[in-house]
Write a protein that holds these residues in place. Sequence first.
Motif, mmCIF file in Angstrom:
data_model
loop_
_atom_site.group_PDB
_atom_site.id
_atom_site.type_symbol
_atom_site.label_atom_id
_atom_site.label_comp_id
_atom_site.label_asym_id
_atom_site.label_seq_id
_atom_site.Cartn_x
_atom_site.Cartn_y
_atom_site.Cartn_z
ATOM 1 N N GLY A 149 20.862 27.126 87.605
ATOM 2 C CA GLY A 149 19.606 27.206 88.303
ATOM 3 C C GLY A 149 20.636 25.966 90.018
ATOM 4 O O GLY A 149 20.786 25.717 90.373
ATOM 5 N N LEU A 150 21.186 24.839 89.433
ATOM 6 C CA LEU A 150 21.735 23.702 90.284
ATOM 7 C C LEU A 150 22.982 23.748 90.433
ATOM 8 O O LEU A 150 23.331 23.939 91.748
ATOM 9 N N LYS A 151 23.898 24.662 89.730
ATOM 10 C CA LYS A 151 25.086 25.147 89.782
ATOM 11 C C LYS A 151 24.558 26.288 90.841
ATOM 12 O O LYS A 151 25.889 26.053 92.073
ATOM 13 N N ARG A 152 24.046 26.980 90.602
ATOM 14 C CA ARG A 152 23.934 27.989 91.858
ATOM 15 C C ARG A 152 23.904 27.650 93.622
ATOM 16 O O ARG A 152 24.090 27.786 94.295
ATOM 17 N N SER A 153 22.691 26.502 93.234
ATOM 18 C CA SER A 153 22.609 26.018 94.887
ATOM 19 C C SER A 153 23.271 25.554 94.969
ATOM 20 O O SER A 153 24.240 24.907 94.889
ATOM 21 N N GLU A 191 30.705 18.222 81.681
ATOM 22 C CA GLU A 191 29.649 19.607 81.906
ATOM 23 C C GLU A 191 28.568 19.529 80.540
ATOM 24 O O GLU A 191 27.448 19.391 80.044
ATOM 25 N N THR A 192 29.602 19.501 79.353
ATOM 26 C CA THR A 192 28.692 19.375 77.702
ATOM 27 C C THR A 192 28.286 18.004 78.006
ATOM 28 O O THR A 192 27.030 18.322 77.503
ATOM 29 N N ASP A 193 28.930 17.004 78.203
ATOM 30 C CA ASP A 193 27.761 15.766 77.327
ATOM 31 C C ASP A 193 26.930 16.139 78.483
ATOM 32 O O ASP A 193 25.956 15.722 78.193
ATOM 33 N N VAL A 194 26.720 16.007 79.802
ATOM 34 C CA VAL A 194 25.675 16.062 80.441
ATOM 35 C C VAL A 194 24.704 17.562 79.694
ATOM 36 O O VAL A 194 23.196 16.863 79.998
ATOM 37 N N ARG A 195 24.565 17.992 79.119
ATOM 38 C CA ARG A 195 24.272 19.062 79.059
ATOM 39 C C ARG A 195 23.576 19.047 77.369
ATOM 40 O O ARG A 195 22.183 18.431 78.078
ATOM 41 N N SER A 196 24.371 17.547 77.150
ATOM 42 C CA SER A 196 23.330 17.244 75.556
ATOM 43 C C SER A 196 22.748 16.044 75.966
ATOM 44 O O SER A 196 21.566 16.007 75.320
ATOM 45 N N VAL A 197 23.152 15.515 76.898
ATOM 46 C CA VAL A 197 22.193 14.157 77.306
ATOM 47 C C VAL A 197 21.455 15.070 77.675
ATOM 48 O O VAL A 197 19.926 14.121 77.328
ATOM 49 N N ALA A 198 20.891 15.847 78.595
ATOM 50 C CA ALA A 198 20.041 16.658 78.829
ATOM 51 C C ALA A 198 19.219 17.423 78.154
ATOM 52 O O ALA A 198 17.835 16.519 77.616
ATOM 53 N N SER A 199 19.497 18.153 77.204
ATOM 54 C CA SER A 199 18.676 18.383 76.622
ATOM 55 C C SER A 199 17.662 17.608 75.020
ATOM 56 O O SER A 199 17.181 17.453 74.567
ATOM 57 N N GLU A 200 18.763 16.024 74.972
ATOM 58 C CA GLU A 200 18.334 15.438 74.128
ATOM 59 C C GLU A 200 17.145 14.418 74.838
ATOM 60 O O GLU A 200 16.810 14.118 74.720
ATOM 61 N N ALA A 201 17.721 14.332 75.888
ATOM 62 C CA ALA A 201 16.739 13.754 77.212
ATOM 63 C C ALA A 201 15.358 14.851 77.558
ATOM 64 O O ALA A 201 13.895 14.200 76.715
ATOM 65 N N ALA A 202 15.431 15.755 77.501
ATOM 66 C CA ALA A 202 14.820 16.818 77.456
ATOM 67 C C ALA A 202 13.446 16.883 75.838
ATOM 68 O O ALA A 202 12.659 17.201 76.001
ATOM 69 N N ALA A 203 14.184 16.558 75.254
ATOM 70 C CA ALA A 203 13.748 16.868 73.803
ATOM 71 C C ALA A 203 12.997 16.118 73.705
ATOM 72 O O ALA A 203 11.741 15.751 72.993
ATOM 73 N N ALA A 204 13.324 14.589 74.051
ATOM 74 C CA ALA A 204 12.865 13.102 73.501
ATOM 75 C C ALA A 204 11.300 12.974 74.485
ATOM 76 O O ALA A 204 10.154 12.507 74.105
ATOM 77 N N VAL A 249 17.651 23.778 79.374
ATOM 78 C CA VAL A 249 18.167 23.213 80.026
ATOM 79 C C VAL A 249 19.676 23.803 80.657
ATOM 80 O O VAL A 249 19.809 23.848 82.072
ATOM 81 N N GLU A 250 20.096 24.879 80.038
ATOM 82 C CA GLU A 250 20.728 25.823 80.270
ATOM 83 C C GLU A 250 20.619 26.550 81.438
ATOM 84 O O GLU A 250 21.137 26.319 82.818
ATOM 85 N N ASP A 251 19.143 26.504 81.847
ATOM 86 C CA ASP A 251 18.970 27.311 82.202
ATOM 87 C C ASP A 251 18.593 26.536 84.059
ATOM 88 O O ASP A 251 19.137 27.030 85.382
#
Lengths: 249, 179
Positions: free
Chosen positions: B175-179, B137-150, B169-171
Amino acid sequence: MADASGGGMHIDPMYQFAIKEIVPIHLGGLNLSFTNSALWSFYAVGATILLFSFAMRGGALVPDRVQSVAEGFYGFVRNMVRDAAGDEGLKYFPYIFTIFLFVFFANMLGMLPYSFTVTSHLAVTGALALAVFVTVTAIGFKKHGTHFFSFFVPKDAPGWLKPILAVIEVISYFVRPLSHSVRLAANMVAGHAMLKVFAGFAAAMGVAGVLPMLGMLGVTALEFLVCAIQAYVFAILTAIYLNDALHMH
Amino acid sequence: MATPAHAAAEQSAGMPQLDFSTYPAQIFWAAVALFVLYRYLSRRAIPQMEAALAARHEAIGGSLEAAAAARREAEQAEADYQKSLAEARARAQATLAEAKAKSDAALAARLAEADASIAQKTAAGEARIAEIRASAETDVRSVASEAAAAILERFLPGQADAAEVSRAVEDGLAGLKRS
């Protein structure tokens, strides 16, 4: 058969009952000679004493044959007395036992050829019966006092009949010793005389005498039976008379 | 005196029984004989007989008693035997029950042990799975944050705020988790 001399036709069947003096004894006017009757009385007593002293010599726990016979006599007469006169009558058992054994052995010894039958004489049986009669009557009066007279009066009879019945009862009571003694003596005389007559036939008929001989065989067996039965009858009547005196009716 | 009895018997050839002259002698000697017999029977024969019969009665009674005693003894022995048999049986039952209880207990202990080790292993496995999932999850978060930032850098250069991006990204992940 001793006097069947001269062709054997003269046979006196009563000769066997003749009294013969062996040792003449006369006391005053009384003839108390020791006769063949006395001799055979003592033979009967001697035979009884011999049997019992031989039988009881050991008093064995398991009886041998002779002891069984003696115990048989004892038990038989004892039971007879108890059955007829109750436990109270057992007090008089030795007397009745004496009478039974005397009569029994006198009868049986009378079956021996050339012997003398003591009980074929009314003198002996009559004296015995009278002794029984007097003793039993004395016992009755001693036990019941004058109440013993009521023995002669049937209780259930109607009043007017009582005197007549009492007379009959008294007569029948006094006839007892007569019937008691004649029954025994007559049986002995008749049987022995008949044997003698048959024997006379046998002697007189030559070869055909076999027939009366065969008849005698049967009659002899019957006589032995009669000897035993008459001893029994004499003793049981004594016990019954005793019972009447002890317990009335 | 020429014996009248004898004479009468020979003469009459009738009934010697009715010759009364012989009566006294007959009666006298018969009485003597009877007296002798009575004395013998009452003094000797009957007491001897009674003693013998009493002894026999006693012996038979004694034997019967002995037999009864033997029977009682046998019955006692039988009862003792039955009792010990029952005792042995009870003891065997107890031993059996004890052994069964022991083995049951051992089995239960082993089962519990096994259960415990299984649970422990399961827990360890689950922990590792959770760890792996958390790191993923942490990895996904950082990758997603980085990707989003890029991606933001490419479209709106210089305006990307790292904190803002990471919150978005966190939000999104939430949301993903919720659905």
